[in-house]
Design a protein around this motif. Structure first.
Motif, PDB file in Angstrom:
ATOM      1  N   TYR A 164      90.038  69.866  38.361  1.00  0.00           N
ATOM      2  CA  TYR A 164      89.662  69.760  36.954  1.00  0.00           C
ATOM      3  C   TYR A 164      89.000  71.028  36.418  1.00  0.00           C
ATOM      4  O   TYR A 164      89.008  71.264  35.208  1.00  0.00           O
ATOM      5  CB  TYR A 164      88.796  68.517  36.717  1.00  0.00           C
ATOM      6  CG  TYR A 164      89.656  67.279  36.587  1.00  0.00           C
ATOM      7  CD1 TYR A 164      90.291  66.981  35.397  1.00  0.00           C
ATOM      8  CD2 TYR A 164      89.860  66.423  37.675  1.00  0.00           C
ATOM      9  CE1 TYR A 164      91.101  65.857  35.270  1.00  0.00           C
ATOM     10  CE2 TYR A 164      90.676  65.305  37.563  1.00  0.00           C
ATOM     11  CZ  TYR A 164      91.291  65.026  36.353  1.00  0.00           C
ATOM     12  OH  TYR A 164      92.109  63.919  36.236  1.00  0.00           O
ATOM     13  N   THR A 165      88.459  71.864  37.298  1.00  0.00           N
ATOM     14  CA  THR A 165      88.023  73.189  36.843  1.00  0.00           C
ATOM     15  C   THR A 165      89.234  73.991  36.393  1.00  0.00           C
ATOM     16  O   THR A 165      89.221  74.625  35.328  1.00  0.00           O
ATOM     17  CB  THR A 165      87.281  73.936  37.967  1.00  0.00           C
ATOM     18  OG1 THR A 165      86.067  73.247  38.268  1.00  0.00           O
ATOM     19  CG2 THR A 165      86.940  75.367  37.540  1.00  0.00           C
ATOM     20  N   LEU A 166      90.301  73.952  37.186  1.00  0.00           N
ATOM     21  CA  LEU A 166      91.529  74.648  36.802  1.00  0.00           C
ATOM     22  C   LEU A 166      92.132  74.068  35.529  1.00  0.00           C
ATOM     23  O   LEU A 166      92.782  74.775  34.760  1.00  0.00           O
ATOM     24  CB  LEU A 166      92.547  74.586  37.939  1.00  0.00           C
ATOM     25  CG  LEU A 166      92.236  75.428  39.180  1.00  0.00           C
ATOM     26  CD1 LEU A 166      93.270  75.179  40.277  1.00  0.00           C
ATOM     27  CD2 LEU A 166      92.174  76.909  38.837  1.00  0.00           C
ATOM     28  N   ALA A 167      91.899  72.778  35.295  1.00  0.00           N
ATOM     29  CA  ALA A 167      92.427  72.135  34.087  1.00  0.00           C
ATOM     30  C   ALA A 167      91.601  72.472  32.847  1.00  0.00           C
ATOM     31  O   ALA A 167      91.998  72.127  31.737  1.00  0.00           O
ATOM     32  CB  ALA A 167      92.486  70.623  34.278  1.00  0.00           C
ATOM     33  N   ILE A 227      99.314  69.206  37.290  1.00  0.00           N
ATOM     34  CA  ILE A 227     100.123  68.656  36.204  1.00  0.00           C
ATOM     35  C   ILE A 227      99.509  67.366  35.664  1.00  0.00           C
ATOM     36  O   ILE A 227      99.442  67.142  34.454  1.00  0.00           O
ATOM     37  CB  ILE A 227     101.575  68.425  36.684  1.00  0.00           C
ATOM     38  CG1 ILE A 227     102.259  69.779  36.930  1.00  0.00           C
ATOM     39  CG2 ILE A 227     102.360  67.602  35.673  1.00  0.00           C
ATOM     40  CD1 ILE A 227     103.613  69.667  37.596  1.00  0.00           C
ATOM     41  N   GLU A 228      99.022  66.504  36.567  1.00  0.00           N
ATOM     42  CA  GLU A 228      98.376  65.253  36.141  1.00  0.00           C
ATOM     43  C   GLU A 228      97.099  65.526  35.349  1.00  0.00           C
ATOM     44  O   GLU A 228      96.865  64.926  34.296  1.00  0.00           O
ATOM     45  CB  GLU A 228      98.055  64.386  37.364  1.00  0.00           C
ATOM     46  CG  GLU A 228      99.257  63.854  38.108  1.00  0.00           C
ATOM     47  CD  GLU A 228      99.903  62.663  37.413  1.00  0.00           C
ATOM     48  OE1 GLU A 228      99.467  62.293  36.308  1.00  0.00           O
ATOM     49  OE2 GLU A 228     100.858  62.110  37.975  1.00  0.00           O
ATOM     50  N   SER A 229      96.262  66.427  35.846  1.00  0.00           N
ATOM     51  CA  SER A 229      94.982  66.698  35.187  1.00  0.00           C
ATOM     52  C   SER A 229      95.172  67.400  33.846  1.00  0.00           C
ATOM     53  O   SER A 229      94.464  67.119  32.878  1.00  0.00           O
ATOM     54  CB  SER A 229      94.075  67.538  36.091  1.00  0.00           C
ATOM     55  OG  SER A 229      94.648  68.807  36.357  1.00  0.00           O
ATOM     56  N   VAL A 245      94.608  61.746  39.582  1.00  0.00           N
ATOM     57  CA  VAL A 245      94.603  62.827  40.572  1.00  0.00           C
ATOM     58  C   VAL A 245      94.413  62.262  41.974  1.00  0.00           C
ATOM     59  O   VAL A 245      94.865  62.852  42.952  1.00  0.00           O
ATOM     60  CB  VAL A 245      93.512  63.857  40.228  1.00  0.00           C
ATOM     61  CG1 VAL A 245      93.343  64.885  41.338  1.00  0.00           C
ATOM     62  CG2 VAL A 245      93.863  64.569  38.919  1.00  0.00           C
ATOM     63  N   GLY A 246      93.767  61.102  42.054  1.00  0.00           N
ATOM     64  CA  GLY A 246      93.517  60.480  43.350  1.00  0.00           C
ATOM     65  C   GLY A 246      94.778  60.145  44.111  1.00  0.00           C
ATOM     66  O   GLY A 246      94.789  60.136  45.347  1.00  0.00           O
ATOM     67  N   ARG A 247      95.860  59.883  43.382  1.00  0.00           N
ATOM     68  CA  ARG A 247      97.125  59.606  44.070  1.00  0.00           C
ATOM     69  C   ARG A 247      97.524  60.788  44.950  1.00  0.00           C
ATOM     70  O   ARG A 247      98.030  60.616  46.061  1.00  0.00           O
ATOM     71  CB  ARG A 247      98.233  59.350  43.042  1.00  0.00           C
ATOM     72  CG  ARG A 247      97.986  58.163  42.123  1.00  0.00           C
ATOM     73  CD  ARG A 247      98.914  58.219  40.935  1.00  0.00           C
ATOM     74  NE  ARG A 247      98.645  57.164  39.967  1.00  0.00           N
ATOM     75  CZ  ARG A 247      98.964  57.225  38.682  1.00  0.00           C
ATOM     76  NH1 ARG A 247      99.589  58.288  38.210  1.00  0.00           N
ATOM     77  NH2 ARG A 247      98.683  56.234  37.871  1.00  0.00           N
ATOM     78  N   VAL A 248      97.298  61.979  44.415  1.00  0.00           N
ATOM     79  CA  VAL A 248      97.636  63.188  45.175  1.00  0.00           C
ATOM     80  C   VAL A 248      96.605  63.447  46.260  1.00  0.00           C
ATOM     81  O   VAL A 248      96.953  63.743  47.409  1.00  0.00           O
ATOM     82  CB  VAL A 248      97.734  64.404  44.233  1.00  0.00           C
ATOM     83  CG1 VAL A 248      98.065  65.668  45.021  1.00  0.00           C
ATOM     84  CG2 VAL A 248      98.781  64.158  43.156  1.00  0.00           C
ATOM     85  N   LEU A 249      95.324  63.332  45.914  1.00  0.00           N
ATOM     86  CA  LEU A 249      94.272  63.615  46.886  1.00  0.00           C
ATOM     87  C   LEU A 249      94.316  62.633  48.051  1.00  0.00           C
ATOM     88  O   LEU A 249      94.021  63.007  49.193  1.00  0.00           O
ATOM     89  CB  LEU A 249      92.904  63.580  46.200  1.00  0.00           C
ATOM     90  CG  LEU A 249      92.691  64.598  45.073  1.00  0.00           C
ATOM     91  CD1 LEU A 249      91.249  64.555  44.587  1.00  0.00           C
ATOM     92  CD2 LEU A 249      93.069  66.004  45.526  1.00  0.00           C
ATOM     93  N   ASN A 250      94.667  61.388  47.780  1.00  0.00           N
ATOM     94  CA  ASN A 250      94.809  60.415  48.875  1.00  0.00           C
ATOM     95  C   ASN A 250      95.930  60.828  49.815  1.00  0.00           C
ATOM     96  O   ASN A 250      95.836  60.642  51.035  1.00  0.00           O
ATOM     97  CB  ASN A 250      95.090  59.024  48.312  1.00  0.00           C
ATOM     98  CG  ASN A 250      93.868  58.400  47.660  1.00  0.00           C
ATOM     99  OD1 ASN A 250      92.745  58.814  47.913  1.00  0.00           O
ATOM    100  ND2 ASN A 250      94.094  57.423  46.805  1.00  0.00           N
TER     101      ASN A 250
END
Length: 410
Positions: A78-81, A391-393, A363-368
């Motif tokens: 989310y910093t990058l977002a 892309i999600e964020s 984003v949790g879908r990816v982090l999981n």
């Protein structure tokens, strides 16, 4: 209720790096390209300017969420977002994880540093509790509905019940247990430890969660913080809709802070706590609360920011109410009069939006996937997954920042 410091059970662990190949390299370069073309132009403004313009975005990691690996990776993404602020639990290890994620993001793309905010409470609050139960007491034939409804994947009965570091107190497990085995422990962050955290160079802001109904406990917390707030950039107060007593409660809280506040202040309108991931309807209470406060002429000074039920539909709702990035309200309901003072405000009526459960979910879908397949790993070491998370964020943050990301990702 008790005062305590919840230990963080997760550890950042040893990084597991993916082997660098042409595919990974291309994905990382695409991440950099998307950020530079989409986000960089929008963050030439400071967080203060974002507040004034009405496109402030805050990521809520969770006042009770203490999974250090997830927090570090969320902060990076989310910093990058391009978020303006990252709100986290008032624990040193959690602040360390946020700071690490922020700096890891800035190592990928030179980007503005978001403010780091810690959250505390003055009394019992939904955001400061943990579910708990003894899995040995659960009947063998239980279908485990608690596991199914937990948005944080914090309940794993075979691994000891509730994972305390992942539970953020939403309470969805409490009513679904068919045997009434689950209870909740509530706590108040220690004011002395909080004051010490505020002395850190990487802590920029504090948020006080309050019911708004007991000025004495709010005063006790504020007084206990003493001069530790002197170097802050922002003090936020999060409170629910108190109906007819909302403005008087705000005035009471502001009068307590006024003599010793040396920075900006913000009012977080907590419409429907911890519900943004449920669906479109969850954001209605937040928008209704915003409508009421934006049209009130006698409220104390300070920026207004939405939370509680916020998701990808929130800005759409604000636009329908003509509250998004505007200094006027063009239409009022029959029971609300538009004060002339608001028509000439130099700031947007609604400063911005805080995203919590919904931001973590998408984003949790990816982090999981990162943790399930690679353990306690850094998301940037797997550029294909980082690209998916970005892309999600961007799609979420872009609703407020008005990004045009579709052009960049196609």
């Amino acid at each position: 209720m008790m005062a305590l410091s919840i230990p963080c059970c997760a550890s950042l662990g040893t990084k597991l790096r993916a082997p660098l190949n042409s595919s990974n390299y291309n994905d990382l370069e695409k991440v950099k390209s998307i950020i530079k073309k989409t986000v960089i132009p929008s963050i030439t403004n400071s967080p203060v300017e974002s507040l004034q313009k009405g496109n402030w975005v805050k990521l809520i990691c969770g006042a009770s969420f203490e999974d250090l690996v997830d927090i570090r990776n969320l902060s990076l993404v989310y910093t990058l977002a391009g978020v303006d602020c990252i709100d986290c639990a008032a624990e040193a290890s959690v602040v360390n994880a946020v700071s690490e994620g922020v700096e890891a993001a800035r190592a990928i793309v030179p980007i503005r540093r978001p403010w780091i905010m810690i959250s505390v409470n003055d009394d019992e609050d939904l955001h400061f509790r943990k579910a708990e139960f003894d899995p040995d007491d659960c009947p063998q034939d239980c279908t485990r509905p608690c596991e199914k409804v937990c948005p944080a994947n914090a309940i794993l009965q075979k691994q000891g019940g509730v994972l305390a570091e992942r539970c953020y107190g939403c309470g969805r497990c409490l009513p679904v247990c068919p045997y009434d085995k689950i209870s909740a422990i509530t706590y108040v962050r220690d004011v002395t430890a909080t004051a010490k955290l505020l002395e850190r160079d990487d802590v920029d802001a504090i948020e006080i969660h309050t019911s708004g109904r007991v000025p004495a406990v709010f005063r006790e917390l504020w007084t206990g913080l003493g001069n530790s707030t002197a170097n802050l950039k922002l003090v936020a107060v999060s409170f629910p809709d108190l109906r007819d007593s909302t403005i008087s409660a705000m005035e009471a809280m502001y009068s307590i802070m006024e003599t010793n506040i040396q920075c900006l202040n913000l009012w977080q309108l907590d419409g429907r706590p911890m519900s943004g991931d449920i669906g479109r309807g969850a954001t209605r209470d937040a928008i209704a609360f915003a409508r009421k406060l934006a049209s009130a002429g006698n409220k104390p000074k300070g920026f207004l920011q939405l939370a509680g039920g916020t998701n990808a539909h929130t800005i759409e709702g604000l636009k329908k109410e003509r509250l998004f990035q505007t200094t006027t309200i063009h239409e009022a309901s029959d029971y609300e009069k538009i004060p002339s003072s608001s028509l000439h405000s130099p700031n947007a009526l609604i400063a911005g939006v805080a995203f919590g459960g919904y931001a973590r979910k998408i984003v949790g879908r990816v982090l999981n996937s990162v943790q399930n397949n690679h353990g306690l790993a850094h998301v940037e070491d797997f550029p294909e997954l980082l690209l998916q998370a970005i892309i999600e964020s961007l799609a979420l943050v872009g609703t407020v920042k008005c990004y045009n990301i579709q052009k960049q990702i196609t």
